[in-house]
Write an enzyme that holds these catalytic residues in place. Structure first.
Site, mmCIF file in Angstrom:
data_model
loop_
_atom_site.group_PDB
_atom_site.id
_atom_site.type_symbol
_atom_site.label_atom_id
_atom_site.label_comp_id
_atom_site.label_asym_id
_atom_site.label_seq_id
_atom_site.Cartn_x
_atom_site.Cartn_y
_atom_site.Cartn_z
ATOM 1 N N SER A 104 1.325 -7.855 2.159
ATOM 2 C CA SER A 104 0.397 -6.817 2.583
ATOM 3 C C SER A 104 -0.617 -6.521 1.469
ATOM 4 C CB SER A 104 1.176 -5.574 3.016
ATOM 5 O OG SER A 104 0.346 -4.671 3.704
ATOM 6 N N GLN A 105 -0.702 -5.274 0.989
ATOM 7 C CA GLN A 105 -1.602 -5.035 -0.136
ATOM 8 C C GLN A 105 -1.268 -5.961 -1.296
ATOM 9 O OE1 GLN A 105 -2.946 -1.064 -2.193
ATOM 10 N NE2 GLN A 105 -1.009 -1.705 -3.118
ATOM 11 N N TYR A 129 0.829 -1.200 0.000
ATOM 12 C CA TYR A 129 0.000 0.000 0.000
ATOM 13 C C TYR A 129 0.866 1.254 0.000
ATOM 14 C CZ TYR A 129 -4.058 2.902 1.330
ATOM 15 O OH TYR A 129 -5.076 3.825 1.366
ATOM 16 N N ASP A 189 0.571 -8.494 14.414
ATOM 17 C CA ASP A 189 0.318 -7.607 13.275
ATOM 18 C C ASP A 189 -1.009 -6.878 13.478
ATOM 19 O OD1 ASP A 189 -0.027 -6.368 10.841
ATOM 20 O OD2 ASP A 189 0.397 -8.150 9.641
ATOM 21 N N HIS A 201 3.691 -6.569 11.465
ATOM 22 C CA HIS A 201 3.433 -6.582 10.026
ATOM 23 C C HIS A 201 4.683 -6.924 9.219
ATOM 24 C CE1 HIS A 201 0.860 -5.905 6.642
ATOM 25 N NE2 HIS A 201 1.591 -4.928 6.163
#
Length: 346
Positions: free
Chosen positions: A186-187, A92, A272, A309
């Site tokens: 992630s994204q 992101y 996370d 994360h």
């Protein structure tokens, strides 16, 4: 940050019912069919990098609505024959950056296509792809662009771009079209997971801390960005909740995961707060559950109890490399196994 989500023994069994629109499949079939009306490769040109061990090309392909999307295509220099290709999606607020920034996959012997994220340049890494279709009602952040209607939502465009990136990769020289891997963190991990649910002949999926999974839960238990941006939007527009929840149901990674057929490698940190572990396990535990195949796809999960994360970082990459070598090994090759297991990592 101590553990804030469910205990690990509950996470391993966590398989919630996620709201699934009745027209989910029809929505995505129509979206991808419209994109397919445009020839996929627009431009491929050599990119000078001054790196002797890899060759790179600047690729432009037609994404959602035929919009030009940029990508870096990199191969081991002098490699003979068609190679398996890893199509990677970025996190992101990131763009594709510069071609020398991500060399793990080509150095490991794979072709590598790194897709730009339309409209996200300038947050963490530079990109070269605008989003000419932004502007529908919604909030100021990418995750809220057009969020009041699934037809207008930003992630409809980005996920379509991602499927088209697989098609572009298959059309590039030196690629084995039967060995395409979707990958991301992630994204990027959430986008790769969506691709696995929409493309039924991927060779493998590699996803760590995937975003956009079990979104309805995520926006209720974390204020960390990007989910926190959705919560802040709803705090300002108090009448939008029903519309927003409906839109998000069309891009939920759990629904995509249920349709996937490719072998999959997951990773998650139990601390996370960005992509809470229960949302990741919700996708992992239901991966392939509604794909219509008699046997579930192979999948592996690596858990990092003391990480957030960032997850396993280099340790996770090493595990991905070993796992993918096993998945792609030809009969008679010596490679590590692609296991069906949840493995806890120290």
């Amino acid at each position: 940050m101590p553990h804030f989500d469910l205990p690990l023994d509950q996470l391993r069994q966590y398989a919630p019912t996620v709201a699934e629109p009745a027209d989910f499949d029809a929505f995505w079939r129509a979206t991808l069919a419209a994109a397919a009306e445009h020839p996929v490769l627009v431009d491929v040109r050599p990119e000078p990098t001054h790196l002797r061990l890899v060759d790179t090309w600047d690729v432009t392909f037609a994404g959602y609505g035929g919009d030009p999307v940029r990508a870096w295509y990199t191969r081991p220099a002098g490699a003979d024959g068609p190679l398996p290709v890893v199509v990677e999606y970025v996190g992101y607020g990131r763009g594709r950056g510069l071609p020398h920034e991500r060399l793990t996959w080509p150095v490991a012997g794979y072709a590598h296509l790194l897709m730009d994220a339309r409209g996200q340049s300038g947050h963490h890494a530079a990109g070269d792809t605008p989003d000419p279709r932004a502007g529908a009602p919604g909030g100021p952040w990418p995750v809220t662009w057009g969020i009041l209607a699934p037809e207008d939502y930003y992630y409809r465009r980005l996920i379509t771009d991602a499927v088209r990136a697989v098609q572009a990769a298959r059309a590039l020289p030196g690629v084995d079209p039967g060995r395409v891997v979707a990958a991301g963190n992630s994204q990027g991990g959430g986008i790769a997971l969506a691709v696995a649910g929409l493309v039924d002949d991927l060779a493998a999926l590699i996803t760590t801390a995937p975003f956009l999974c079990h979104v309805q839960r995520a926006i209720e238990i974390t204020d960390a960005e990007p989910y926190g941006e959705i919560a802040r939007y709803l705090a300002a527009d108090r009448t939008a909740e029903d519309a927003v929840r409906r839109t998000l149901s069309y891009v939920d990674g759990v629904t995509f995961a249920r349709r996937a057929v490719a072998p999959a490698h997951f990773g998650v940190g139990l601390r996370d707060t960005v992509c809470p572990p229960s949302t990741v396990f919700a996708a992992h535990n239901q991966y392939g559950a509604a794909n219509g195949r008699p046997e579930p796809p192979r999948r592996a999960m690596h858990v990092y109890p003391f990480n957030g994360h960032e997850g396993g970082e280099a340790v996770q990459v090493r595990r991905q490399l070993a796992w993918l070598a096993g998945v792609l090994a030809a009969p008679g090759d010596v490679a590590g196994p692609a296991t069906d297991t949840t493995e806890e990592s120290a």
